[in-house]
Design a protein around this motif. Structure first.
Motif, short mmCIF file in Angstrom:
data_model
loop_
_atom_site.label_atom_id
_atom_site.label_comp_id
_atom_site.label_asym_id
_atom_site.label_seq_id
_atom_site.Cartn_x
_atom_site.Cartn_y
_atom_site.Cartn_z
N GLU A 14 93.68 42.49 26.96
CA GLU A 14 93.10 41.14 26.94
C GLU A 14 91.70 41.19 26.37
O GLU A 14 91.00 42.20 26.46
CB GLU A 14 93.03 40.55 28.36
CG GLU A 14 94.37 40.39 29.03
CD GLU A 14 94.53 41.28 30.24
OE1 GLU A 14 95.27 40.94 31.15
OE2 GLU A 14 93.87 42.35 30.23
N LEU B 98 91.13 33.09 25.37
CA LEU B 98 91.57 34.44 25.73
C LEU B 98 92.70 34.87 24.80
O LEU B 98 93.52 34.06 24.37
CB LEU B 98 92.07 34.48 27.17
CG LEU B 98 91.11 33.98 28.25
CD1 LEU B 98 91.75 34.17 29.62
CD2 LEU B 98 89.78 34.69 28.18
N SER B 99 92.72 36.17 24.52
CA SER B 99 93.80 36.75 23.74
C SER B 99 94.38 37.93 24.50
O SER B 99 93.67 38.61 25.24
CB SER B 99 93.28 37.25 22.38
OG SER B 99 92.74 36.20 21.62
N CYS B 100 95.65 38.19 24.27
CA CYS B 100 96.31 39.35 24.86
C CYS B 100 97.28 39.90 23.83
O CYS B 100 98.24 39.21 23.47
CB CYS B 100 97.02 38.98 26.15
SG CYS B 100 98.06 40.30 26.81
N TRP C 94 100.01 33.99 31.55
CA TRP C 94 98.65 34.21 32.03
C TRP C 94 98.61 33.91 33.53
O TRP C 94 99.08 32.85 33.97
CB TRP C 94 97.65 33.34 31.31
CG TRP C 94 97.36 33.76 29.91
CD1 TRP C 94 97.89 33.25 28.76
CD2 TRP C 94 96.46 34.79 29.51
NE1 TRP C 94 97.38 33.90 27.67
CE2 TRP C 94 96.49 34.86 28.11
CE3 TRP C 94 95.62 35.68 30.20
CZ2 TRP C 94 95.72 35.76 27.37
CZ3 TRP C 94 94.87 36.57 29.47
CH2 TRP C 94 94.91 36.62 28.08
N TYR D 145 94.72 37.66 33.95
CA TYR D 145 95.61 38.76 33.61
C TYR D 145 96.74 38.24 32.70
O TYR D 145 97.30 37.19 32.93
CB TYR D 145 96.24 39.35 34.86
CG TYR D 145 95.27 40.01 35.81
CD1 TYR D 145 94.71 39.28 36.85
CD2 TYR D 145 94.93 41.35 35.66
CE1 TYR D 145 93.81 39.87 37.73
CE2 TYR D 145 94.04 41.94 36.55
CZ TYR D 145 93.49 41.20 37.57
OH TYR D 145 92.61 41.79 38.44
N CYS D 146 97.08 39.07 31.75
CA CYS D 146 98.21 38.82 30.87
C CYS D 146 99.43 39.58 31.39
O CYS D 146 99.30 40.72 31.85
CB CYS D 146 97.84 39.28 29.46
SG CYS D 146 99.17 39.24 28.28
N GLY E 118 98.23 43.43 31.68
CA GLY E 118 96.97 43.86 31.12
C GLY E 118 95.99 44.23 32.21
O GLY E 118 96.28 44.09 33.41
N THR F 150 90.61 40.23 32.40
CA THR F 150 89.34 39.88 31.79
C THR F 150 88.66 38.82 32.66
O THR F 150 89.30 37.87 33.11
CB THR F 150 89.51 39.39 30.34
OG1 THR F 150 88.24 39.17 29.74
CG2 THR F 150 90.34 38.11 30.26
#
Length: 121
Positions: A6, A20-22, A36, A94-95, A112, A115
């Protein structure tokens, strides 16, 4: 080996936005739902938003109209655009991916590392 990483968390003022990216990497066969979750201090982890491989989405009532989940299947990446952030959105995000590795028949949940998102009032 499969990893979910993440990025995009941080500190933002109330009313602000974060994305946010994962990204999933490794020996990936295919991915069903990408989700997510978030966990605030002293609280249980809760689902924020989910997206299927076909693009269907689902959101927690608390984020509907403010957050948007999307995914890029070619990049094995899921995004969470968070607008109109509130202090109560503060949490570790969390992803999660329901994923099948190459040469495997079984789908397994991967997570993940999380973050931190902090929204100041």
């Amino acid at each position: 080996q499969v990893h979910l990483v993440e990025s995009g968390g941080g500190l933002v003022q109330a009313g602000g936005s974060l994305r946010l990216s994962c990204a999933a990497s490794g020996s990936i066969g295919d991915i069903n739902a990408m989700v997510w979750y978030r966990q605030a201090a002293g609280k249980q982890r809760e689902l924020v938003a989910a997206v299927t491989s076909g693009g269907s989405t689902n959101y927690a009532d608390s984020v509907k109209g403010r957050f948007t989940i999307s995914r890029d299947n070619a990049k094995n990446t899921v995004y969470l655009q968070m607008n109109s952030l509130k202090p109560e959105d503060t949490a570790v995000y969390y992803c999660n991916a329901d994923l099948r590795q190459l040469y495997s028949f079984a789908y397994v949940q991967y997570w993940g590392q999380g973050t931190q998102v902090t929204v100041s009032s």
